[in-house]
Design a protein around this motif. Structure first.
Motif, PDB file in Angstrom:
ATOM      1  N   LYS A 130       0.665  -1.232  -0.017  1.00 61.97           N
ATOM      2  CA  LYS A 130      -0.077   0.058  -0.022  1.00 61.97           C
ATOM      3  C   LYS A 130       0.893   1.266  -0.013  1.00 61.97           C
ATOM      4  O   LYS A 130       0.586   2.318  -0.861  1.00 61.97           O
ATOM      5  N   TYR A 131       1.825   1.285   0.919  1.00 58.27           N
ATOM      6  CA  TYR A 131       2.868   2.427   1.079  1.00 58.27           C
ATOM      7  C   TYR A 131       3.443   2.645  -0.242  1.00 58.27           C
ATOM      8  O   TYR A 131       3.336   3.727  -0.928  1.00 58.27           O
ATOM      9  N   THR A 132       4.075   1.558  -0.839  1.00 57.68           N
ATOM     10  CA  THR A 132       4.681   1.890  -2.237  1.00 57.68           C
ATOM     11  C   THR A 132       3.677   2.567  -3.087  1.00 57.68           C
ATOM     12  O   THR A 132       4.282   3.175  -3.787  1.00 57.68           O
ATOM     13  N   SER A 133       2.680   1.844  -3.110  1.00 51.83           N
ATOM     14  CA  SER A 133       1.741   2.365  -4.587  1.00 51.83           C
ATOM     15  C   SER A 133       1.330   3.770  -4.298  1.00 51.83           C
ATOM     16  O   SER A 133       1.107   4.473  -5.186  1.00 51.83           O
ATOM     17  N   ILE A 134       1.098   4.034  -3.134  1.00 51.13           N
ATOM     18  CA  ILE A 134       0.584   5.519  -2.593  1.00 51.13           C
ATOM     19  C   ILE A 134       1.893   6.352  -2.938  1.00 51.13           C
ATOM     20  O   ILE A 134       1.714   7.552  -3.615  1.00 51.13           O
ATOM     21  N   ALA A 135       3.025   6.159  -2.769  1.00 49.27           N
ATOM     22  CA  ALA A 135       4.236   6.891  -2.988  1.00 49.27           C
ATOM     23  C   ALA A 135       4.658   7.035  -4.362  1.00 49.27           C
ATOM     24  O   ALA A 135       4.719   8.178  -5.154  1.00 49.27           O
ATOM     25  N   GLU A 136       4.179   5.969  -5.117  1.00 50.23           N
ATOM     26  CA  GLU A 136       4.169   5.952  -6.672  1.00 50.23           C
ATOM     27  C   GLU A 136       3.425   6.945  -7.256  1.00 50.23           C
ATOM     28  O   GLU A 136       3.523   7.827  -8.260  1.00 50.23           O
ATOM     29  N   ARG A 137       2.054   7.203  -6.467  1.00 48.00           N
ATOM     30  CA  ARG A 137       1.108   7.920  -7.229  1.00 48.00           C
ATOM     31  C   ARG A 137       1.253   9.346  -6.842  1.00 48.00           C
ATOM     32  O   ARG A 137       0.958  10.036  -7.610  1.00 48.00           O
ATOM     33  N   ALA A 138       1.755   9.422  -5.480  1.00 46.11           N
ATOM     34  CA  ALA A 138       1.936  10.907  -5.258  1.00 46.11           C
ATOM     35  C   ALA A 138       3.084  11.638  -5.511  1.00 46.11           C
ATOM     36  O   ALA A 138       3.183  12.889  -5.442  1.00 46.11           O
ATOM     37  N   ILE A 139       4.171  10.921  -6.044  1.00 50.31           N
ATOM     38  CA  ILE A 139       5.418  11.691  -6.249  1.00 50.31           C
ATOM     39  C   ILE A 139       5.416  12.146  -7.712  1.00 50.31           C
ATOM     40  O   ILE A 139       5.250  11.098  -8.493  1.00 50.31           O
ATOM     41  N   SER A 140       5.619  13.289  -8.157  1.00 53.15           N
ATOM     42  CA  SER A 140       5.676  13.792  -9.431  1.00 53.15           C
ATOM     43  C   SER A 140       6.811  12.931 -10.235  1.00 53.15           C
ATOM     44  O   SER A 140       7.768  12.411  -9.534  1.00 53.15           O
ATOM     45  N   GLN A 141       6.680  12.992 -11.453  1.00 54.20           N
ATOM     46  CA  GLN A 141       7.753  12.482 -12.342  1.00 54.20           C
ATOM     47  C   GLN A 141       9.107  13.146 -12.202  1.00 54.20           C
ATOM     48  O   GLN A 141       9.089  14.398 -12.025  1.00 54.20           O
ATOM     49  N   ASN A 142       9.950  12.514 -12.013  1.00 52.53           N
ATOM     50  CA  ASN A 142      11.553  12.954 -11.653  1.00 52.53           C
ATOM     51  C   ASN A 142      11.633  13.299 -10.162  1.00 52.53           C
ATOM     52  O   ASN A 142      12.650  13.866  -9.841  1.00 52.53           O
ATOM     53  N   SER A 173      15.032  -3.073  -4.195  1.00 51.14           N
ATOM     54  CA  SER A 173      14.059  -4.153  -4.703  1.00 51.14           C
ATOM     55  C   SER A 173      12.605  -3.680  -4.508  1.00 51.14           C
ATOM     56  O   SER A 173      11.966  -4.225  -5.219  1.00 51.14           O
ATOM     57  N   ILE A 174      12.586  -2.971  -3.140  1.00 56.00           N
ATOM     58  CA  ILE A 174      11.093  -2.839  -2.948  1.00 56.00           C
ATOM     59  C   ILE A 174      10.488  -1.663  -3.805  1.00 56.00           C
ATOM     60  O   ILE A 174       9.354  -1.554  -4.518  1.00 56.00           O
ATOM     61  N   PHE A 175      11.452  -0.490  -4.149  1.00 58.56           N
ATOM     62  CA  PHE A 175      11.016   0.571  -4.676  1.00 58.56           C
ATOM     63  C   PHE A 175      11.312   0.521  -6.345  1.00 58.56           C
ATOM     64  O   PHE A 175      11.002   1.443  -6.930  1.00 58.56           O
ATOM     65  N   GLU A 176      11.972  -0.291  -6.723  1.00 60.27           N
ATOM     66  CA  GLU A 176      12.722  -0.303  -8.033  1.00 60.27           C
ATOM     67  C   GLU A 176      11.548  -0.164  -9.183  1.00 60.27           C
ATOM     68  O   GLU A 176      12.085   0.351 -10.196  1.00 60.27           O
ATOM     69  N   ARG A 177      10.496  -0.680  -8.882  1.00 62.45           N
ATOM     70  CA  ARG A 177       9.732  -0.794 -10.192  1.00 62.45           C
ATOM     71  C   ARG A 177       9.448   0.599 -10.628  1.00 62.45           C
ATOM     72  O   ARG A 177       9.319   0.920 -11.846  1.00 62.45           O
ATOM     73  N   PHE A 178       9.372   1.736  -9.758  1.00 69.16           N
ATOM     74  CA  PHE A 178       8.890   2.901 -10.158  1.00 69.16           C
ATOM     75  C   PHE A 178      10.089   3.928  -9.916  1.00 69.16           C
ATOM     76  O   PHE A 178       9.839   5.275 -10.158  1.00 69.16           O
ATOM     77  N   PHE A 179      11.011   3.685  -9.078  1.00 74.52           N
ATOM     78  CA  PHE A 179      12.102   4.525  -8.530  1.00 74.52           C
ATOM     79  C   PHE A 179      13.707   4.140  -9.146  1.00 74.52           C
ATOM     80  O   PHE A 179      13.845   2.976  -9.036  1.00 74.52           O
ATOM     81  N   GLU A 180      14.276   5.062  -9.509  1.00 73.87           N
ATOM     82  CA  GLU A 180      15.786   4.809  -9.357  1.00 73.87           C
ATOM     83  C   GLU A 180      16.296   4.942  -8.216  1.00 73.87           C
ATOM     84  O   GLU A 180      16.133   6.243  -7.410  1.00 73.87           O
ATOM     85  N   LEU A 200      19.945   3.513   7.418  1.00 75.04           N
ATOM     86  CA  LEU A 200      20.152   3.715   6.169  1.00 75.04           C
ATOM     87  C   LEU A 200      19.495   4.549   5.500  1.00 75.04           C
ATOM     88  O   LEU A 200      18.141   5.153   5.647  1.00 75.04           O
ATOM     89  N   PHE A 201      19.835   5.484   4.831  1.00 76.30           N
ATOM     90  CA  PHE A 201      19.155   6.766   3.915  1.00 76.30           C
ATOM     91  C   PHE A 201      19.302   6.462   2.571  1.00 76.30           C
ATOM     92  O   PHE A 201      20.600   6.210   2.001  1.00 76.30           O
ATOM     93  N   CYS A 202      18.400   6.188   1.918  1.00 79.33           N
ATOM     94  CA  CYS A 202      18.267   6.187   0.416  1.00 79.33           C
ATOM     95  C   CYS A 202      17.809   7.460  -0.489  1.00 79.33           C
ATOM     96  O   CYS A 202      16.572   7.746   0.143  1.00 79.33           O
ATOM     97  N   THR A 203      18.130   7.582  -1.358  1.00 80.42           N
ATOM     98  CA  THR A 203      17.518   8.866  -2.180  1.00 80.42           C
ATOM     99  C   THR A 203      17.230   8.031  -3.372  1.00 80.42           C
ATOM    100  O   THR A 203      17.893   7.810  -4.140  1.00 80.42           O
ATOM    101  N   PHE A 204      15.834   8.197  -3.701  1.00 76.12           N
ATOM    102  CA  PHE A 204      15.157   7.652  -4.906  1.00 76.12           C
ATOM    103  C   PHE A 204      14.674   8.614  -5.833  1.00 76.12           C
ATOM    104  O   PHE A 204      14.378   9.684  -5.374  1.00 76.12           O
ATOM    105  N   GLN A 205      14.838   8.092  -7.162  1.00 72.01           N
ATOM    106  CA  GLN A 205      14.006   9.256  -7.938  1.00 72.01           C
ATOM    107  C   GLN A 205      12.700   8.625  -8.858  1.00 72.01           C
ATOM    108  O   GLN A 205      13.158   7.600  -9.418  1.00 72.01           O
ATOM    109  N   ARG A 206      11.927   9.341  -8.844  1.00 78.31           N
ATOM    110  CA  ARG A 206      10.568   8.639  -9.521  1.00 78.31           C
ATOM    111  C   ARG A 206      11.009   8.696 -11.170  1.00 78.31           C
ATOM    112  O   ARG A 206      11.254   9.739 -11.720  1.00 78.31           O
ATOM    113  N   LYS A 207      10.849   7.511 -11.723  1.00 73.27           N
ATOM    114  CA  LYS A 207      11.360   7.043 -13.114  1.00 73.27           C
ATOM    115  C   LYS A 207       9.977   7.993 -13.955  1.00 73.27           C
ATOM    116  O   LYS A 207       8.868   7.896 -13.541  1.00 73.27           O
TER     117      LYS A 207
END
Ligand SMILES: C[S@@+](CC[C@H](N)C(=O)[O-])C[C@H]1O[C@@H](n2cnc3c(N)ncnc32)[C@H](O)[C@@H]1O
Length: 207
Positions: A130-142, A173-180, A200-207
């Motif tokens: 649920k969390y990852t799909s909400i994040a995927e929807r809510a974060i703008s491209q790039n 592995s959890i976020f890579e479908r939509f995030f780099e 652990l701190f990770c910075t991902f970017q929305r593909k």
């Protein structure tokens, strides 16, 4: 696992019964997050949301830096009340959302989604999804997602609750479908009780 009401009560009780610096996650200045945010060179109009912001002073620093579109979300009304009181008049410059993140229904897009020590409380697979799909929807491209969790060398519990530890590989592995995954770092957080927690701190970017 706690029910929704128990979760809300758990966090409200913590924020009602403890001072800001009596919880392990306290930081008078959230330097790790701020350093990572500064690296992104976002415009001051960027839409930023702090997930599970609680009583964190990240919002204070972002306001001081001049950011004008800040939202703080938390499951605990008490936590947000305390942050609003600390900020006083400045709290009116911020949007405050009380919800369980897994029930969040975003009505705007965010250029930066920040989460320090919240995602790792989600231990059930369905809530992680649920969390990852909400994040995927809510974060703008790039747009960016900064995620801070306990690492595999960190604690296994926080505030009496089980957490899930992560490595850069498992988080990726959890976020890579939509995030780099742009970058990651492991760092020690010194708690107010003179113990150390590896994050652990990770910075991902929305593909
Ligand atoms: C360990 S604290 C971290 C607070 C803040 N991010 C910081 O770094 O100081 C976890 C925060 O997440 C909030 N929280 C826990 N579960 C949540 C959920 N399912 N949805 C939204 N907020 C949640 C708690 O109320 C608490 O404020």
């Amino acid at each position: 696992m706690k029910t929704e009401n128990q979760k809300v009560e758990h966090w409200n009780t913590i924020y009602q019964s403890k001072n800001e610096n009596e919880v392990s996650w306290y930081k008078d200045y959230p330097e790790a997050s701020i350093e990572l945010i500064k690296e992104l060179k976002l415009p001051l109009s960027a839409h930023i949301i702090d997930i599970g912001g609680g009583e964190s002073r990240l919002v204070d620093v972002l306001l001081d830096l001049g950011y004008t579109n800040i939202t703080v979300l938390d499951i605990s009304e008490k936590a947000l009340e305390k942050s609003k009181n600390r900020l006083g008049e400045k709290s009116k410059l911020v949007k405050w959302i009380i919800t369980d993140i897994t029930e969040f229904n975003p009505t705007e897009k965010y250029d930066l989604w920040h989460d320090r020590a919240v995602f790792h409380f989600l231990t059930a697979k369905e809530n992680i999804i649920k969390y990852t799909s909400i994040a995927e929807r809510a974060i703008s491209q790039n747009g960016f997602l900064i995620m801070g969790t306990f690492s595999d060398k960190g604690p296994t519990k926080c505030s009496g609750l089980e957490i899930k530890q992560y490595t850069d590989k498992t988080l990726k592995s959890i976020f890579e479908r939509f995030f780099e995954l742009n970058n990651f770092k492991y760092l020690d957080h010194s708690t107010p009780f003179n113990t150390v927690q590896n994050f652990l701190f990770c910075t991902f970017q929305r593909k």
